[in-house]
Design a protein around this motif. Structure first.
Motif, PDB file in Angstrom:
ATOM      1  N   LYS A   9      10.078   1.822  -3.134  1.00 59.04           N
ATOM      2  CA  LYS A   9       9.836   0.375  -3.209  1.00 59.04           C
ATOM      3  C   LYS A   9      11.090  -0.356  -3.695  1.00 59.04           C
ATOM      4  O   LYS A   9      11.422  -1.430  -3.204  1.00 59.04           O
ATOM      5  CB  LYS A   9       8.648   0.074  -4.133  1.00 59.04           C
ATOM      6  N   LYS A  10      11.778   0.257  -4.671  1.00 57.35           N
ATOM      7  CA  LYS A  10      12.992  -0.396  -5.216  1.00 57.35           C
ATOM      8  C   LYS A  10      14.032  -0.580  -4.105  1.00 57.35           C
ATOM      9  O   LYS A  10      14.641  -1.647  -3.970  1.00 57.35           O
ATOM     10  CB  LYS A  10      13.557   0.471  -6.347  1.00 57.35           C
ATOM     11  N   GLU A  11      14.185   0.465  -3.289  1.00 55.97           N
ATOM     12  CA  GLU A  11      15.173   0.380  -2.202  1.00 55.97           C
ATOM     13  C   GLU A  11      14.759  -0.688  -1.177  1.00 55.97           C
ATOM     14  O   GLU A  11      15.583  -1.466  -0.690  1.00 55.97           O
ATOM     15  CB  GLU A  11      15.297   1.755  -1.535  1.00 55.97           C
ATOM     16  N   LEU A  12      13.449  -0.723  -0.879  1.00 53.58           N
ATOM     17  CA  LEU A  12      12.957  -1.728   0.067  1.00 53.58           C
ATOM     18  C   LEU A  12      13.183  -3.145  -0.473  1.00 53.58           C
ATOM     19  O   LEU A  12      13.614  -4.041   0.266  1.00 53.58           O
ATOM     20  CB  LEU A  12      11.461  -1.504   0.351  1.00 53.58           C
ATOM     21  N   TYR A  39       0.843  -1.199   0.000  1.00 54.71           N
ATOM     22  CA  TYR A  39       0.000   0.000   0.000  1.00 54.71           C
ATOM     23  C   TYR A  39       0.880   1.251   0.000  1.00 54.71           C
ATOM     24  O   TYR A  39       1.811   1.377   0.791  1.00 54.71           O
ATOM     25  CB  TYR A  39      -0.912  -0.009   1.234  1.00 54.71           C
ATOM     26  N   SER A  40       0.553   2.168  -0.895  1.00 55.69           N
ATOM     27  CA  SER A  40       1.384   3.358  -1.009  1.00 55.69           C
ATOM     28  C   SER A  40       0.711   4.571  -0.367  1.00 55.69           C
ATOM     29  O   SER A  40      -0.482   4.804  -0.554  1.00 55.69           O
ATOM     30  CB  SER A  40       1.646   3.647  -2.492  1.00 55.69           C
ATOM     31  N   GLY A  41       1.512   5.333   0.374  1.00 57.68           N
ATOM     32  CA  GLY A  41       1.018   6.590   0.946  1.00 57.68           C
ATOM     33  C   GLY A  41       1.367   7.758   0.037  1.00 57.68           C
ATOM     34  O   GLY A  41       1.266   8.918   0.435  1.00 57.68           O
ATOM     35  N   GLY A  42       1.816   7.449  -1.174  1.00 61.00           N
ATOM     36  CA  GLY A  42       2.189   8.506  -2.120  1.00 61.00           C
ATOM     37  C   GLY A  42       0.987   9.030  -2.899  1.00 61.00           C
ATOM     38  O   GLY A  42      -0.118   8.495  -2.785  1.00 61.00           O
ATOM     39  N   ASP A  87       2.333   4.542   4.606  1.00 63.86           N
ATOM     40  CA  ASP A  87       3.029   3.914   3.479  1.00 63.86           C
ATOM     41  C   ASP A  87       3.717   2.614   3.936  1.00 63.86           C
ATOM     42  O   ASP A  87       4.604   2.628   4.800  1.00 63.86           O
ATOM     43  CB  ASP A  87       4.077   4.893   2.922  1.00 63.86           C
ATOM     44  N   VAL A  88       3.314   1.497   3.354  1.00 62.86           N
ATOM     45  CA  VAL A  88       3.814   0.201   3.810  1.00 62.86           C
ATOM     46  C   VAL A  88       5.316   0.054   3.541  1.00 62.86           C
ATOM     47  O   VAL A  88       6.060  -0.449   4.386  1.00 62.86           O
ATOM     48  CB  VAL A  88       2.993  -0.949   3.183  1.00 62.86           C
ATOM     49  N   ALA A  89       5.774   0.513   2.383  1.00 66.80           N
ATOM     50  CA  ALA A  89       7.209   0.392   2.080  1.00 66.80           C
ATOM     51  C   ALA A  89       8.032   1.144   3.131  1.00 66.80           C
ATOM     52  O   ALA A  89       9.055   0.634   3.623  1.00 66.80           O
ATOM     53  CB  ALA A  89       7.500   0.919   0.682  1.00 66.80           C
ATOM     54  N   PHE A  90       7.578   2.345   3.503  1.00 66.31           N
ATOM     55  CA  PHE A  90       8.322   3.091   4.523  1.00 66.31           C
ATOM     56  C   PHE A  90       8.283   2.359   5.864  1.00 66.31           C
ATOM     57  O   PHE A  90       9.300   2.240   6.558  1.00 66.31           O
ATOM     58  CB  PHE A  90       7.781   4.516   4.692  1.00 66.31           C
TER      59      PHE A  90
END
Ligand code: TYM
Length: 413
Positions: free
Chosen positions: A367-370, A313-316, A333-336
């Protein structure tokens, strides 16, 4: 007619926030997830504040783990008494566990074990890990043989976290309880001290639940008492216990702490973590029963990449333009959130938070970094697990003396 699950949800609902937190169900009506401050009030635990963190650093002479620094472990019960014991050169031990219901553990399950490994290294203390194969037999559609086999499989993932074989005893309830008279005696004492009304109030059991479920909490309570491990503690009954776990397990230990004084035993201390969220967002925790909500320790690099890209899920903002204009919301933001659990680099995390909030860093880049961080962690785990043999599992699970010295970690800060 309300189902048992609905009755339990009602019973354990946080009236003010619509959050449900119990050992079988975690959900929130807010995109930000459970309101943990309210939960502390409702459960009657204490917040891990700066003063406690400073004291831990003073007592251990080491910086606290990033999961403490970042509020992932956020609540405790009487951690101060454990630190008092360490300062006085008195012993304590660690206790945690796993309910082996499936072969594939997910990333959320790693949290308490990564943290417990840090506690074991930092305090140099013995650790017992309970594999509740009996619990999963009672709750799931699985045979005793199947849950016992899963206990051994899951033990491999736990061992891969790096626990010291000389200081760690992993046990299956099915195997150990039948071989240890003292463990069984404590269980009986606890069963005699808690009424059906009490477990009904704490766990929401109903008259249609099998009696195995109703008496199970005594089994999870028992390892909190050092006398249940005579081979480790030489029959000493008053060694304090510290339990790291996510806060869903707290009901078991509220019960344990109520019972302890009746049996003239020490209450266990606890450190509670927040939940590692589902890919779909913090309204629910990552759960093995929904494969699309979870990243498993068995996922390949490609599966990790696809799941994060497709489901996280994105908070962007909904378009690049909107994101650049309005910025992203790290709180949802799930990735964060995943980076907060797993990235060890504080300054990079802070930079990501600032840039994402301003809209300078795009969701795709985050997301790429995660994906890289998780592929590395799971890849390393995969390699370590492949090296864990059945013989090693048997050795960890053999009732035996553990090697440890009761000495306090001297103050250096
Ligand atoms: P189980 O197998 O459900 O979970 C094992 C441990 O993982 C924690 N956990 C999580 N932590 C963060 N985020 C998540 N999404 C998440 N999901 C699970 C749990 O809190 C637990 O610490 N009945 C227990 C087994 C048990 C146990 C214990 C656990 C027996 N004795 C003592 C903790 C402490 C169970 O089924 O855990």
């Amino acid at each position: 007619m309300a189902t048992d699950a609905e009755k339990l949800a009602k019973l354990t609902m946080n009236e003010n926030s619509g959050d449900v937190v119990n050992p079988w169900n975690v959900s929130s009506s807010s995109q930000k997830g459970v309101d943990y401050d309210k939960l502390i009030n409702r459960f009657g635990s204490s917040k891990i504040d700066d003063a406690l963190l400073k004291r831990m650093e003073k007592v251990t002479g080491k910086p606290v783990h990033h999961m403490l620094r970042r509020g992932i472990f956020f609540s405790h019960r009487e951690m101060n008494l454990i630190l008092d014991a360490v300062e006085k050169d008195k012993p304590f031990y660690l206790y945690t566990g796993r309910g082996p219901s499936s072969e594939a553990m997910h990333l959320g399950h790693l949290i308490p074990f990564i943290f417990t490994k840090w506690l074991q290294d930092t305090f140099d203390v013995p650790l017992v890990i309970q594999m509740t194969d009996d619990e999963k037999f009672l709750w799931k559609d699985l045979t005793l043989e199947e849950t016992n086999k899963l206990a051994h499989e899951n033990a491999k993932d736990i061992i891969a976290c790096g626990f010291d074989i000389e200081k760690t005893f992993i046990f299956s309830d099915i195997e150990y309880i039948s071989s240890c008279r003292e463990f069984y005696q404590y269980m009986c004492e606890i069963q005699k001290s808690v009424t059906f009304n009490q477990v009904k109030g704490i766990f929401g059991f109903t008259e249609s639940d099998c009696i195995g479920k109703i008496s199970f909490p005594a089994i999870q309570a028992t390892p909190s008492f050092s006398g249940a491990f005579p081979q480790i503690f030489n029959g000493q009954k008053d060694i304090p216990c510290l339990i790291p776990c996510a806060i869903d397990q707290d009901p078991y230990f509220r019960m344990t702490r109520d019972v302890a004084p009746k049996l003239k035993l020490e209450k266990p201390a606890l450190l509670h973590s927040t939940f590692f969220p589902a890919l779909q967002g913090a309204q629910s925790k990552m759960s093995a029963s929904d494969p699309n909500s979870s990243i498993f320790l068995t996922d390949t690099d490609k599966q990790i990449k696809d799941k994060i890209n497709k489901y996280a899920y994105s908070g962007g903002g909904s378009t690049v333009e909107e994101h650049k204009k309005k910025g992203g919301d790290c709180a949802v933001d799930v990735a964060f959130q995943y980076m907060k659990f797993f990235s060890e680099d504080d300054s990079r995390l802070q930079q990501i938070e600032e840039e994402y909030t301003k809209g300078e860093l795009l969701t795709g880049h985050l997301k790429k970094e995660l994906i890289e961080v998780l592929q590395k962690i799971i890849g390393e785990h995969r390699e370590k697990r492949a090296k864990v043999t059945d013989e090693m599992v048997n050795e960890f699970m053999k009732p035996r003396k553990l090697k440890y010295e009761y000495k306090s970690v001297k103050t250096k800060v």
